[in-house]
Scaffold this motif. Sequence first.
Motif, PDB file in Angstrom:
ATOM      1  N   ILE A 107      77.328 123.599  62.455  1.00 26.66           N
ATOM      2  CA  ILE A 107      78.502 124.313  62.920  1.00 26.66           C
ATOM      3  C   ILE A 107      79.192 123.503  64.024  1.00 26.66           C
ATOM      4  O   ILE A 107      78.540 122.985  64.937  1.00 26.66           O
ATOM      5  N   SER A 108      80.505 123.362  63.914  1.00 24.17           N
ATOM      6  CA  SER A 108      81.259 122.501  64.811  1.00 24.17           C
ATOM      7  C   SER A 108      82.145 123.329  65.729  1.00 24.17           C
ATOM      8  O   SER A 108      83.043 124.034  65.256  1.00 24.17           O
ATOM      9  N   ILE A 109      81.911 123.218  67.050  1.00 27.12           N
ATOM     10  CA  ILE A 109      82.762 123.910  68.008  1.00 27.12           C
ATOM     11  C   ILE A 109      84.180 123.358  67.941  1.00 27.12           C
ATOM     12  O   ILE A 109      85.163 124.110  68.042  1.00 27.12           O
ATOM     13  N   ASP A 110      84.296 122.051  67.739  1.00 29.77           N
ATOM     14  CA  ASP A 110      85.631 121.447  67.629  1.00 29.77           C
ATOM     15  C   ASP A 110      86.388 122.007  66.434  1.00 29.77           C
ATOM     16  O   ASP A 110      87.598 122.227  66.505  1.00 29.77           O
ATOM     17  N   ARG A 111      85.663 122.248  65.337  1.00 31.67           N
ATOM     18  CA  ARG A 111      86.316 122.803  64.143  1.00 31.67           C
ATOM     19  C   ARG A 111      86.763 124.233  64.415  1.00 31.67           C
ATOM     20  O   ARG A 111      87.852 124.641  64.005  1.00 31.67           O
ATOM     21  N   ALA A 162      90.985 128.206  65.502  1.00 24.89           N
ATOM     22  CA  ALA A 162      91.352 129.307  66.403  1.00 24.89           C
ATOM     23  C   ALA A 162      92.617 129.024  67.191  1.00 24.89           C
ATOM     24  O   ALA A 162      93.356 129.952  67.552  1.00 24.89           O
ATOM     25  N   GLY A 163      92.890 127.766  67.495  1.00 24.47           N
ATOM     26  CA  GLY A 163      94.077 127.429  68.270  1.00 24.47           C
ATOM     27  C   GLY A 163      94.050 128.048  69.656  1.00 24.47           C
ATOM     28  O   GLY A 163      93.034 127.992  70.360  1.00 24.47           O
ATOM     29  N   ILE A 220      92.188 122.843  52.239  1.00 24.69           N
ATOM     30  CA  ILE A 220      91.564 122.872  53.559  1.00 24.69           C
ATOM     31  C   ILE A 220      92.441 122.057  54.500  1.00 24.69           C
ATOM     32  O   ILE A 220      92.757 120.895  54.219  1.00 24.69           O
ATOM     33  N   THR A 221      92.859 122.668  55.584  1.00 30.72           N
ATOM     34  CA  THR A 221      93.718 122.011  56.553  1.00 30.72           C
ATOM     35  C   THR A 221      93.056 122.031  57.931  1.00 30.72           C
ATOM     36  O   THR A 221      91.996 122.631  58.112  1.00 30.72           O
ATOM     37  N   SER A 222      93.714 121.430  58.903  1.00 27.98           N
ATOM     38  CA  SER A 222      93.177 121.419  60.266  1.00 27.98           C
ATOM     39  C   SER A 222      93.086 122.823  60.844  1.00 27.98           C
ATOM     40  O   SER A 222      92.258 123.096  61.705  1.00 27.98           O
ATOM     41  N   ARG A 223      93.931 123.758  60.370  1.00 28.90           N
ATOM     42  CA  ARG A 223      93.938 125.109  60.898  1.00 28.90           C
ATOM     43  C   ARG A 223      93.221 126.107  60.005  1.00 28.90           C
ATOM     44  O   ARG A 223      93.327 127.317  60.212  1.00 28.90           O
ATOM     45  N   GLY A 224      92.500 125.612  59.005  1.00 29.08           N
ATOM     46  CA  GLY A 224      91.753 126.537  58.156  1.00 29.08           C
ATOM     47  C   GLY A 224      92.006 126.282  56.689  1.00 29.08           C
ATOM     48  O   GLY A 224      91.887 125.159  56.198  1.00 29.08           O
ATOM     49  N   ILE A 225      92.360 127.330  55.969  1.00 23.02           N
ATOM     50  CA  ILE A 225      92.660 127.190  54.546  1.00 23.02           C
ATOM     51  C   ILE A 225      94.024 127.784  54.263  1.00 23.02           C
ATOM     52  O   ILE A 225      94.472 128.722  54.925  1.00 23.02           O
TER      53      ILE A 225
END
Length: 234
Positions: free
Chosen positions: A70-74, A79-80, A228-233
Motif C-alpha cells: 500500500i502506497s501513501i503517495d498513491r 485524495a488530492g 487508471i490515472t494519477s487521480r484514480g480511475i
Amino acid sequence: MKVLANFEDNHKIPTNSSIDSLLNGGFEKGTVTQIFGPPSSGKSNLALFLAVTVAKTGKKAIYVDTEGGISIDRIKQIAGDDFSKVANNIMVFEPTSFQEQGENIGAIELWLRKNHESTDLFILDSAVALYRVDDMKSSRLNKELGKQMGKLSKIARSYDVAVIVTNQVYNAFDDEGNNDTKAVGGMILQYWSKVIIQLERGDQTNQRIATLKRHRSIEEGRQVVFRITSRGII
C-alpha cells in the motif's frame, strides 16, 4: 473527481466510472465481491480508489494489505486536497502470515460490532498472497481460507459493509491443451464471492478491461473499459 456524498439512500458504493455501469450503480454493501486478475491489472488501484472514495464521505474504510504494497503517495495522489480527511478514515492492517491475516479479520469483526454504522467498506488485498507462501499443509490452509471467507461474508451481511477481496490468478490447461486463466483459491473463494469481476490489461496505455463473471441479478459476461490515472480511475 466527483464523489456521491450520500450512500444512505443507495445500497451501493459508486465509483463514478464505467465500473458503475458494469454493476448497475456500484459495489454492493452486504456482499462479498471478488476482483481477480494478473499482476498490474489494476486490482489494488481499484481497491485504493474505493477506499479513498468512501473515506471522502466521512465513512471508515478498512484495508488489509497482505503484500505490504500500500502506497501513501498513491493515496495522496487520489485524495488530492482531501488527504488529511481521507487518512483519518482509512484503517490499514498489514499481516505478515496467513494465520495473522485470520487474526486481523477476527479483530476487525469485534471492532465492527460497535463501529459498523461508521464503516462502509472492508478490503482484503489480496486474499491469497500469504496463503500461497504459508508452509501449512494444503488441507489446513484450505480450511483456514474457508473460515476467513466465512467471517468476511458474515461481516458483510451483519454490518451492511461492502467487502472487496482481490485475488491472484494462475494458468491452467484443460483436457484439450488450451490455456485458461483461473483465480487462486478455487471453489472456496468462488463459493463465498457473490459477485466476481475479472480484470485484464487493455491494448492502450493504462487501459483496463473489467468482465463480470458472477452476479446474482446481472447477466454474466458484461464488459467495460476504464483507465487508471494519477487521480484514480476514469
